[in-house]
Design an enzyme around this catalytic site. Structure first.
Site, PDB file in Angstrom:
ATOM      1  N   CYS A 111     -36.191  20.977 -26.743  1.00 44.90           N
ATOM      2  CA  CYS A 111     -35.964  21.880 -25.533  1.00 44.90           C
ATOM      3  C   CYS A 111     -34.847  22.889 -25.850  1.00 44.90           C
ATOM      4  O   CYS A 111     -34.733  23.471 -24.854  1.00 44.90           O
ATOM      5  CB  CYS A 111     -35.174  20.838 -24.818  1.00 44.90           C
ATOM      6  SG  CYS A 111     -33.659  20.090 -25.087  1.00 44.90           S
ATOM      7  N   ASN A 128       0.969  -1.067  -0.282  1.00 45.03           N
ATOM      8  CA  ASN A 128       0.167   0.071  -0.068  1.00 45.03           C
ATOM      9  C   ASN A 128       0.793   1.171  -0.051  1.00 45.03           C
ATOM     10  O   ASN A 128       1.216   1.835   1.115  1.00 45.03           O
ATOM     11  CB  ASN A 128      -0.994  -0.034   1.413  1.00 45.03           C
ATOM     12  CG  ASN A 128      -1.845   1.046   1.450  1.00 45.03           C
ATOM     13  OD1 ASN A 128      -1.712   2.223   0.632  1.00 45.03           O
ATOM     14  ND2 ASN A 128      -2.795   1.092   1.971  1.00 45.03           N
ATOM     15  N   CYS A 157      -2.153   5.240   0.273  1.00 45.71           N
ATOM     16  CA  CYS A 157      -3.195   5.844   0.854  1.00 45.71           C
ATOM     17  C   CYS A 157      -2.749   7.569   1.342  1.00 45.71           C
ATOM     18  O   CYS A 157      -1.655   7.707   1.697  1.00 45.71           O
ATOM     19  CB  CYS A 157      -3.288   5.191   2.385  1.00 45.71           C
ATOM     20  SG  CYS A 157      -4.509   5.706   3.516  1.00 45.71           S
ATOM     21  N   CYS A 199     -29.467  22.183 -27.068  1.00 46.29           N
ATOM     22  CA  CYS A 199     -28.372  22.088 -27.927  1.00 46.29           C
ATOM     23  C   CYS A 199     -27.982  23.266 -28.360  1.00 46.29           C
ATOM     24  O   CYS A 199     -26.876  23.804 -28.751  1.00 46.29           O
ATOM     25  CB  CYS A 199     -28.751  21.008 -29.141  1.00 46.29           C
ATOM     26  SG  CYS A 199     -30.303  21.501 -29.735  1.00 46.29           S
ATOM     27  N   CYS A 213     -28.155  16.555 -25.053  1.00 48.38           N
ATOM     28  CA  CYS A 213     -29.329  16.104 -25.580  1.00 48.38           C
ATOM     29  C   CYS A 213     -29.832  15.125 -24.806  1.00 48.38           C
ATOM     30  O   CYS A 213     -29.306  14.178 -24.444  1.00 48.38           O
ATOM     31  CB  CYS A 213     -29.338  15.822 -27.012  1.00 48.38           C
ATOM     32  SG  CYS A 213     -30.847  15.414 -27.699  1.00 48.38           S
ATOM     33  N   ASN A 236      -5.258   4.232  -6.089  1.00 52.64           N
ATOM     34  CA  ASN A 236      -5.614   4.479  -4.866  1.00 52.64           C
ATOM     35  C   ASN A 236      -6.372   5.617  -4.705  1.00 52.64           C
ATOM     36  O   ASN A 236      -6.414   6.430  -5.955  1.00 52.64           O
ATOM     37  CB  ASN A 236      -4.479   4.499  -4.073  1.00 52.64           C
ATOM     38  CG  ASN A 236      -4.951   4.200  -2.669  1.00 52.64           C
ATOM     39  OD1 ASN A 236      -5.863   4.677  -1.967  1.00 52.64           O
ATOM     40  ND2 ASN A 236      -4.031   3.429  -2.098  1.00 52.64           N
ATOM     41  N   THR A 237      -6.982   6.175  -3.836  1.00 50.93           N
ATOM     42  CA  THR A 237      -7.657   7.288  -3.694  1.00 50.93           C
ATOM     43  C   THR A 237      -6.949   8.602  -4.134  1.00 50.93           C
ATOM     44  O   THR A 237      -5.737   8.742  -3.950  1.00 50.93           O
ATOM     45  CB  THR A 237      -8.522   7.278  -2.408  1.00 50.93           C
ATOM     46  OG1 THR A 237      -7.522   7.196  -1.368  1.00 50.93           O
ATOM     47  CG2 THR A 237      -9.581   6.111  -2.277  1.00 50.93           C
ATOM     48  N   CYS A 259     -36.770  14.691 -31.849  1.00 55.63           N
ATOM     49  CA  CYS A 259     -36.376  16.079 -31.324  1.00 55.63           C
ATOM     50  C   CYS A 259     -37.740  16.626 -30.262  1.00 55.63           C
ATOM     51  O   CYS A 259     -38.661  16.333 -30.913  1.00 55.63           O
ATOM     52  CB  CYS A 259     -36.014  17.313 -32.273  1.00 55.63           C
ATOM     53  SG  CYS A 259     -35.904  18.683 -31.285  1.00 55.63           S
ATOM     54  N   CYS A 300     -17.732  18.960 -32.320  1.00 54.74           N
ATOM     55  CA  CYS A 300     -17.426  18.815 -31.108  1.00 54.74           C
ATOM     56  C   CYS A 300     -18.029  17.846 -29.955  1.00 54.74           C
ATOM     57  O   CYS A 300     -17.660  17.497 -29.034  1.00 54.74           O
ATOM     58  CB  CYS A 300     -17.313  20.137 -30.533  1.00 54.74           C
ATOM     59  SG  CYS A 300     -18.835  20.814 -29.816  1.00 54.74           S
TER      60      CYS A 300
END
Lengths: 440, 424
Positions: free
Chosen positions: B344, B131, B134, B347, B387, B199-200, B341, B380
């Site tokens: 909304c 380890n 940590c 986009c 969407c 590890n974290t 579509c 892009c």
């Protein structure tokens, strides 16, 4: 089983009451599931499907695995997804019912999603076990009998199904409300279940006269009886033989399997207050009968049918006459024109001088079905309690080698109960055959 | 049937799913229950000199109604007596001889390493995991990530472990470094049989706005925690793939970081991991999640025609390259499926404010379906990402007549590039 159903049969006018999920809808709903431990929905399912597990598998895209989890417990998972009264079973016990922020998970629709995809892809999950040399007769080709037969095949026992009708599937084929599932879907399921192979099917055989139950018990290593209920019980009042008076179960079967002949009906009255009565009301409305009235002896609050079903019927335009008792029929030219009724009080006693006529040109009697107990109950060691054959949890009757399941055992419950009982009887039969040595 | 047998530097397990060294692998009872659920291996929660833990220990990151998409902790290594852990390791190995039991270790001096390695192997460890990762508490005492961040120390201690170990040694690397590759190479120089990562990540998961104290709160204070869970997967995948494609490296990898389902596992495996380790999803949902992981991985391999796990391991590594090798003449534009579509206009706003202003409300005002100006669209993906409707916006390849050309080819060989789009 290439059973052909007419394309113009009455039920084809019905649309799905609960439409199928799209992929995105299913994944969204699946991700809402909390994946509870020892989930109450599992306990509420008579077949004990591991619901949180199959829903998680839908969420991760493992839809095949989801279907397998369902079928492992319930080989009728496709139809049960459509016909189960989930509102009073799994969905009714979802923990979200205790949480005001969120509605319960739509388990039935998710189950339909997974099982429909498995069917569409032609997935099969089970193979017959190695041949044991044992032979089992299954009387009745409905959900109980087929579930029993399928599980017996997995154990490797040879199975012969004896079915009175020309079609298998029992009430799934002949009795389910078409806005839940049409007959062709049931027959598709029957074929899918039979695809395990090695199940001999004899249709048009009414076990009783020939062969008798006793003969089957002598010829086979074990017998499972899942014959359901008999014909509609009559009211036994004057005029019941008039044209236009029929049993609700007969009406439903005719509507599901044959072209509709109810186009000219103006006012249908359904006598009864149970789930068959409510189904008949909704189906009569769906066939386009302009006025449909339920006539019941008790009050709205006391009817035995499911409240959510009656609520849906009312939305669809059903009317009701509460606390009425038919005492006879009026007719003209041999055809029914009305029902003579009396009012009942809160103790269901007739109210004096209350007789009146309710106009009707179609009357459907839905006050219960007769019981097919006699032949089974006549065998040594078997008891009937009036409504059903008495058996232990696994369906063993006390008569060696004889097991029962479905409506005959439980007195008339849901498809899912019949499936569970058929499956569990198969497990018990297998245990019995594994310890009983060679031969019958 | 597909064969899920996993081999990570000589550590064999019936499938590639291991419990990571963490609370779910704290005791013999837990690990045996995990094996009963189907886990193929477990890395025992780190042994060392027993420590004292704090309350509270964990924090969760919620996002738009979803709980714990990220998670962090300030718990230390095992707080159980070494003898108890060793006795239970022996018991687990006795009852589950085919499952992999890897023992995570963290001590200071060479003598301590020699002693704890010998005792772990005596108990039946199939492998060791050092380890060096940590990032909270232990590093303040010169252990954990304090080791992993110093290649020379990493190499030296790995060398000690290899000197005293008769079973495979994995080095667990910390992501709290600017480039993972030198740290993987240090472990290799020390003789490691493989590495585990990540590890974290050092983190503050959030702040208690009433008290103005970070979470998880210990009385009136907090400290940095180790960040993990679904949200860290992209960082972990990058580090795994960076080592997997490094020609000087070549060691087996046990992938860790945000594995929550079989899809995540496939990503780690295809980017070079021979096994995957799971902690957070088990902490949130239990050992039972492994059923779907195994079934989903099997189903995927069957569908893709992989018969053995080895065929999947590293299968995507060749497609992870340098920016300079990407084809600059490859061109895509957004297409909106008018039937799907819902109007909304997410986009539209994303493209206008966050990209290249090529998606507009219908100029004729006849429909709610936006219009893509393909002459301006740079391809892009932002519109497709925002969407809400599946498969409504697709990125469609355009044949612009230009032969493929990378930046490197352009700079060194004069390869011809297509005209830039969206540049004003």
């Amino acid at each position: 089983m290439a059973t052909q159903l007419p394309d113009n049969r009455g039920e084809v006018v019905f649309e799905d009451f609960k439409p199928a999920y799209t992929d995105a809808q299913a994944v969204t709903e699946a991700n809402r599931c909390l994946y509870c431990l020892d989930a109450p929905c599992i306990d509420a399912c008579p077949t004990g499907i591991d619901i949180p597990t199959f829903i998680r598998k839908i969420a991760t895209g493992n839809v095949r695995g989801a279907a397998k989890t369902i079928f492992d417990s319930n080989i009728f998972g496709m139809s049960c997804a459509r016909v189960c009264p989930v509102e009073v079973l799994c969905v009714g016990d979802c923990v979200y019912n205790r949480f005001d922020e969120s509605p319960p998970i739509q388990i039935g629709k998710l189950q339909r999603y997974a099982t429909d995809i498995a069917y569409a892809k032609g997935e099969q999950f089970y193979e017959a076990g190695p041949d044991t040399g044992k032979r089992v007769a299954v009387v009745g080709g409905g959900p109980a009998g087929l579930a029993c037969a399928h599980r017996l095949r997995r154990f490797g026992h040879a199975v012969t199904i004896f079915e009175k009708r020309d079609v298998l599937g029992g009430l799934n084929t002949t009795g389910v409300a078409p806005y839940k599932m049409r007959a062709d879907k049931s027959l598709e399921e029957v074929d899918w279940v039979l695809a395990i192979g090695g199940i001999e099917v004899k249709t048009g055989v009414d076990v009783g006269a020939s062969p008798s139950l006793g003969e089957l018990l002598a010829d086979y290593d074990a017998v499972f009886v899942g014959i359901g209920l008999g014909p509609d019980s009559p009211l036994v009042v004057d005029g019941e033989t008039l044209d236009g008076v029929m049993g609700a179960v007969d009406f439903i079967e005719e509507m599901k399997l044959q072209p509709s002949r109810f186009g000219g009906v103006r006012h249908a009255v359904v006598v009864g207050g149970g789930n068959t009565a409510i189904d008949a009301v909704r189906e009569a409305l769906g066939l386009g009968i302009p006025e449909v009235t339920m006539l019941y002896r008790g009050t709205e609050g006391g009817m035995p049918g499911y409240a959510h079903e009656w609520k849906a019927a009312k939305v669809e335009g059903a009317r009701a006459l509460w606390q009425r008792q038919p005492v006879g029929f009026e007719g003209a030219d041999g055809k029914v024109t009305g029902i003579r009724c009396v009012r009942l009080d809160d103790r269901k006693q007739p109210v004096a001088d209350s007789e009146h006529v309710v106009h009707a040109d179609l009357v459907l009697i839905a006050i219960g079905q007769s019981r097919l107990l006699d032949q089974v109950a006549a065998l040594e060691g078997v008891r009937a309690d009036g409504r059903r054959i008495v058996a232990d949890e696994a369906g063993f009757t006390g008569h060696p080698g004889l097991y029962v399941g479905g409506d005959l055992k439980n007195g008339a419950k849901e498809v899912v109960n019949a499936v569970a009982e058929g499956r569990d009887a198969a497990v018990a039969i297998d245990a019995h055959l594994s310890t009983s040595g060679q031969g019958a | 049937m597909v064969d899920l047998t996993s081999n990570t530097g000589g550590i064999i397990s019936p499938n590639p799913f291991w419990l990571a060294s963490a609370p779910p692998a704290n005791s013999g009872d837990q690990i045996m229950r995990a094996f009963d659920h189907g886990w193929g291996g477990a890395v025992w929660k780190t042994l060392g000199s027993p420590i004292q833990n704090v309350s509270s220990r964990f924090g969760g990151l919620n996002y738009r109604g979803t709980r714990a998409i990220g998670f962090n902790n300030i718990e230390l290594i095992t707080d159980r007596p070494l003898e108890v852990n060793l006795r239970e390791i022996a018991e687990v190995k006795k009852r589950y001889p085919k499952h992999a039991v890897i023992v995570s270790l963290m001590v200071e001096t060479e003598e301590e390493w020699r002693d704890i390695i010998a005792r772990s192997i005596d108990a039946g460890a199939d492998g060791l995991e050092l380890n060096f990762g940590c990032p909270h508490g232990m590093c303040e005492r010169g252990m954990g990530s304090a080791v992993g961040q110093e290649p020379t120390v990493n190499e030296r201690i790995t060398g000690w472990a290899k000197k005293y170990s008769t079973v495979p040694v994995l080095v667990k690397l910390t992501p709290n470094v600017s480039d993972i590759v030198p740290h993987g190479l240090a472990a290799k120089r020390g003789g490691a049989d493989g590495v585990s990562l990540i590890n974290t990540i050092k983190s503050i998961i959030g702040l208690d706005l009433d008290r103005l104290v970070p979470e998880p709160r210990v009385s009136g204070l907090s400290t940095n925690g180790g960040y993990c869970g679904a949200a860290v997967k992209p960082i972990a995948l990058h580090m795994v793939a960076s080592l997997a494609r490094e020609p000087m490296f070549g060691l087996p990898i046990s992938g860790i970081g945000g594995v929550a389902n079989w899809r995540d596992a496939v990503e780690f495996l295809a980017l070079g991991s021979s096994s995957v380790q799971v902690c957070t999803e088990v902490m949130l949902r239990g050992y039972r999640v492994v059923e779907d992981m195994i079934e989903g991985l099997e189903g995927y391999m069957k569908q893709q025609g992989f018969e053995k796990l080895d065929q999947l391991v590293g299968a995507a590594v060749p497609s992870f390259s340098e920016w300079g090798n990407l084809d600059l003449n490859y061109e895509t534009v957004a297409k909106i499926d008018a039937d799907k579509c819902i109007g909304c206009h997410l986009c539209v706003v994303a493209c206008h404010d966050g990209a290249h202003q090529c998606i507009h409300p219908d100029p004729a005002g006849q429909t709610f379906v936006p219009h893509v100006d393909e002459s301006e669209c740079v391809g892009c993906n932002l519109c497709q990402i925002v969407c809400p409707v599946p498969d409504c916006i697709s990125m469609v390849e355009v044949d612009n007549g230009f032969a493929p050309a990378t930046w490197n080819e352009h700079v060194y060989e004069g390869a011809k590039l297509r005209p830039k789009k969206g540049v004003h």
